[in-house]
Design a protein around this motif. Structure first.
Motif, PDB file in Angstrom:
ATOM      1  N   ASP A  49      20.872  54.752  52.600  1.00 15.21           N
ATOM      2  CA  ASP A  49      21.435  54.794  53.777  1.00 15.21           C
ATOM      3  C   ASP A  49      22.343  54.115  54.579  1.00 15.21           C
ATOM      4  OD1 ASP A  49      20.271  57.613  53.271  1.00 15.21           O
ATOM      5  OD2 ASP A  49      18.691  56.844  54.892  1.00 15.21           O
ATOM      6  N   TRP A  50      22.357  52.410  53.280  1.00 14.70           N
ATOM      7  CA  TRP A  50      22.971  51.512  54.775  1.00 14.70           C
ATOM      8  C   TRP A  50      24.362  51.291  53.662  1.00 14.70           C
ATOM      9  CZ3 TRP A  50      23.094  48.439  58.467  1.00 14.70           C
ATOM     10  CH2 TRP A  50      21.735  48.494  59.423  1.00 14.70           C
ATOM     11  N   HIS A  51      24.607  52.333  52.874  1.00 10.98           N
ATOM     12  CA  HIS A  51      25.446  51.708  51.771  1.00 10.98           C
ATOM     13  C   HIS A  51      26.015  53.447  52.022  1.00 10.98           C
ATOM     14  CE1 HIS A  51      23.293  48.116  51.305  1.00 10.98           C
ATOM     15  NE2 HIS A  51      24.537  47.713  51.034  1.00 10.98           N
ATOM     16  N   PHE A  52      27.350  53.462  51.635  1.00 11.03           N
ATOM     17  CA  PHE A  52      27.765  54.378  50.800  1.00 11.03           C
ATOM     18  C   PHE A  52      29.145  54.593  49.821  1.00 11.03           C
ATOM     19  CE2 PHE A  52      31.491  57.619  51.512  1.00 11.03           C
ATOM     20  CZ  PHE A  52      31.101  58.781  51.536  1.00 11.03           C
ATOM     21  N   THR A  53      30.378  53.913  50.298  1.00  6.60           N
ATOM     22  CA  THR A  53      31.678  53.241  48.508  1.00  6.60           C
ATOM     23  C   THR A  53      30.820  52.725  48.015  1.00  6.60           C
ATOM     24  OG1 THR A  53      31.897  51.034  50.384  1.00  6.60           O
ATOM     25  CG2 THR A  53      33.197  53.329  50.647  1.00  6.60           C
TER      26      THR A  53
END
Length: 201
Positions: A104-108
């Motif tokens: 959840d703390w990251h995406f790309t």
């Protein structure tokens, strides 16, 4: 290191006291290095400071950096990876909260990259945790590979030397998984280089 070597981040998801995940991860990472297609780094979530509270603006929607400074080296490590393998136990038919926090703390960092799974647990070998993670990584625009490794009754599956008792069968399944991960890792690396991935385009 060959210029064709893929950067593989092996994520140790358990942060539990007395965890068995270190045994599984150590065994897997060692053989992944011997495979020849990967430059392997272990990401140990027990050594990673992941705040439970997310920012008001999710990382996926933020127009500027919202992560704590102490998390930036981890984020850079994930961004540089070409592929991931998640080593997860199964707790109460699911995976550890530490993994959900990391995701959840990251995406790309996950986008257009392959993700493989090594799981361990009781009767199911952690497969229920893996099936839930597949759904979450699909939302992250990652590609989960079909073949993985699962260890039912893990306390019996590994010997005192930290390797699976069924060496022949397990090593054969491991090679299938790593070959598949290498194929997807290479294909998606080349695709991102040719045309950067942009799901909003």
């Amino acid at each position: 290191m060959s210029t064709n070597t893929l950067k593989l981040a092996v994520i140790l998801g358990s942060v539990r006291e007395g965890r068995f995940g270190e045994v599984v991860t150590g065994w897997f990472a060692g053989l992944a290095k011997e495979h020849g297609a990967f430059d392997v780094e272990v990401v140990d979530l027990a050594e990673t400071d992941l705040p439970l509270a997310l920012p008001a603006t999710p990382p996926a929607m933020a127009t500027e950096e919202v992560r704590p400074v102490r998390m930036l080296p981890l984020s850079a490590q994930l961004a540089a990876a070409d592929a991931f393998v998640v080593v997860t136990p199964e707790y109460n038919h699911s995976f550890p909260a530490s993994l959900k926090s990391l995701i959840d703390w990251h995406f790309t960092e996950w986008q257009a990259k392959p993700v493989g799974f090594v799981s361990y647990g009781a009767q199911s070998g952690g497969l229920r945790a893996v099936e839930q993670l597949r759904q979450i990584f699909a939302e992250m625009h990652a590609v989960t590979i079909r073949d993985g490794l699962a260890f039912p009754f893990y306390w019996e599956a590994f010997g005192e030397d930290g390797t699976p008792r069924d060496t022949e069968g397990t090593n054969g399944a491991l090679k299938v998984m790593l070959d598949e991960l290498a194929w997807w890792g290479t294909a998606l690396h080349e695709a991102r280089a040719k045309s950067p991935y942009n799901p909003q385009a």
